[in-house]
Each structure stands twice: as C-alpha cells, then as structure tokens.
Design an enzyme around this catalytic site. Structure first.
Site, PDB file in Angstrom:
ATOM      1  N   LYS A  13       9.422  44.720  66.211  1.00 53.24           N
ATOM      2  CA  LYS A  13      10.664  44.961  65.468  1.00 53.24           C
ATOM      3  C   LYS A  13      11.304  46.289  65.854  1.00 53.24           C
ATOM      4  CE  LYS A  13       8.725  44.720  61.362  1.00 53.24           C
ATOM      5  NZ  LYS A  13       7.328  44.361  61.685  1.00 53.24           N
ATOM      6  N   ARG A  88      10.059  43.700  52.599  1.00 56.49           N
ATOM      7  CA  ARG A  88       8.690  43.303  52.907  1.00 56.49           C
ATOM      8  C   ARG A  88       8.098  42.402  51.832  1.00 56.49           C
ATOM      9  NH1 ARG A  88       7.469  46.933  57.000  1.00 56.49           N
ATOM     10  NH2 ARG A  88       5.302  47.503  57.091  1.00 56.49           N
TER      11      ARG A  88
END
Ligand code: ADP
Ligand code: ZN
Length: 215
Positions: A13, A88
């Site tokens: 990422k 998350r």
C-alpha cells in the site's frame, strides 16, 4: 484522486501510494507513518499508541478518527488524497463515511491489493524502513536493497527492521487484518466503490488504479 488503499500488511500500500502521489499531486496519508512519527516525537498521541503498535494490535478507533478528522481538513488534501492503512475496522469505515459526507467529499475508488499470504510473509520479514520520520523510505534486503547496506539512499539515515516486524508481531498483524480489516472488502463492494487488483508489481497496481480513476 480520492482513494482508499486496502490490503494486508506487506501488500505494498505504501509503495503504491508513493507512486500515485507522482501521478496527480494527491497526498499520501498513512496512519502508520503519522503514529510512528508521534511515538518518536513522544507526543500524547504517541504515548497512547505505542504499546498497541509494538504488540501488532490496532490503535483504538477514537484515536485514529481524531487524527483523520484533522488531517482530511488540511489544505493539501484539496488536490486529492490516498488513504494508506486507514480505515482498518468497520467502525472506522462507518465513521469515515459520516466524516466525508459532512465535509462534502466523494471517494473515487477503494482499491484492494491482493497478494498471496506466503509472499506477504517473505516481504515483511525482509522489509527495512528508514528511521528518519521525514523520509520513511522502504527497502527490501532481497528485492530492493539500498546502495550501501543499512543506509538510506535518499537521506543517509540508518534503515532498520521495525519493532512490529518481528515474526511474532507479523503473525499477529496478519491475524488482526483477517479478523478486523478484511470485512471492509465486502463493505466497499456494497458501496459500489471496490476495485480488486492483483498485479504482482506495484507499477501494475498503479496502472490498474489510474485506468479506473481516469476512465
Ligand atoms: P502495516 O500496514 O504494514 O501493518 P502501518 O504502518 O499501516 O503498517 O501500521 C502500523 C501500526 O500502526 C499498526 O499495526 C497499528 O498498530 C497502527 N495503525 C495504523 N493505522 C491504523 C488504523 N487505521 N487503525 C488502528 N491502528 C492503526
Ligand atoms: Zn531516508
């Protein structure tokens, strides 16, 4: 562009976000980098976050939302942003949805970077990060070593294995990902925002994302 990068720890990422910033000047916002900076600087936020991070646990949602509510309103976000490591959890995704609605911001896409588990393990145990919080360049002792062993090419600071990249903390982070973060894939599929990318290279992932955003 305004996007979220999803993917397990080690999926790339951060690397993809750094490449995407060069495409259109969107800023990378990495909650992991912000938190590590706070820990190093010894701020109140850093003191609260440190123990969770060392253990490979998630930092509580309210701390993260406090960071993001402020960060997304800073002027550099007007050009676009790449969220790396946030949200998350489902509560963070719900809170982000409400926050973006309040700020009148629409996301372009949520890109899920899929990488096989064995490859993730290989990458994480060989990953090294620059200790300079202004730099945070990422290396890999096997596939992308610095020119001089242990020294950052970009700023000359030492590069080290992160505290949370011991084998034990890594397996904890992967379990946490499966349990708490992988449900976001379904969440964003339902929102109609999901793009699945499984290119083996970061450049391939970047190409797939830019094609979707511009097309
Ligand atoms: P990675 O993606 O490689 O696990 P990050 O740099 O994104 O690493 O995050 C490092 C640590 O910071 C996480 O293990 C967690 O403790 C904390 N963290 C980062 N982002 C979040 C978030 N959105 N919510 C909760 N904790 C977070
Ligand atoms: Zn550096």
């Amino acid at each position: 562009m305004r996007l979220i990068l999803l993917g397990a720890p080690g999926a790339g990422k951060g690397t993809v976000a750094k490449l995407l910033t060069q495409v259109d000047g969107s800023v990378q916002i990495s909650t992991g980098d912000i938190l590590r900076g706070a820990v190093q600087a010894g701020t109140a936020l850093g003191k609260k976050a440190e123990a969770f991070m060392k253990a490979g646990d998630l930092v509580p949602d309210d701390l993260i939302m406090g960071i993001m509510e402020t960060r997304l309103q800073e002027p550099d976000c007007a050009k676009g942003f790449l969220l790396d490591g946030f949200p998350r959890t489902i509560p963070q995704a719900e809170a982000l949805k409400a926050l973006l609605a309040k700020l009148g911001i629409k996301l372009d896409v949520v890109a899920n970077i899929e990488v096989p588990r064995q490859e993730i393990l290989n990458r994480l145990t060989t990953r090294r990060t620059c200790v300079n919080t202004e730099c945070q360049a990422i290396y890999n002792v096997r596939s992308q070593p610095p020119k001089v062993e242990g020294v950052c090419d970009k700023c000359g600071s030492p590069i080290v294995q992160r505290d949370d990249e011991t084998e034990e903390a890594i397996s904890k982070r992967l379990d946490t990902y499966d349990e708490k973060t992988s449900p976001l894939i379904e969440f964003y599929r339902k929102e109609g925002l999901l793009l699945v990318v499984d290119s083996p290279s970061s450049e391939g992932v970047v190409a797939a994302i830019t094609a979707r955003v511009s097309g």
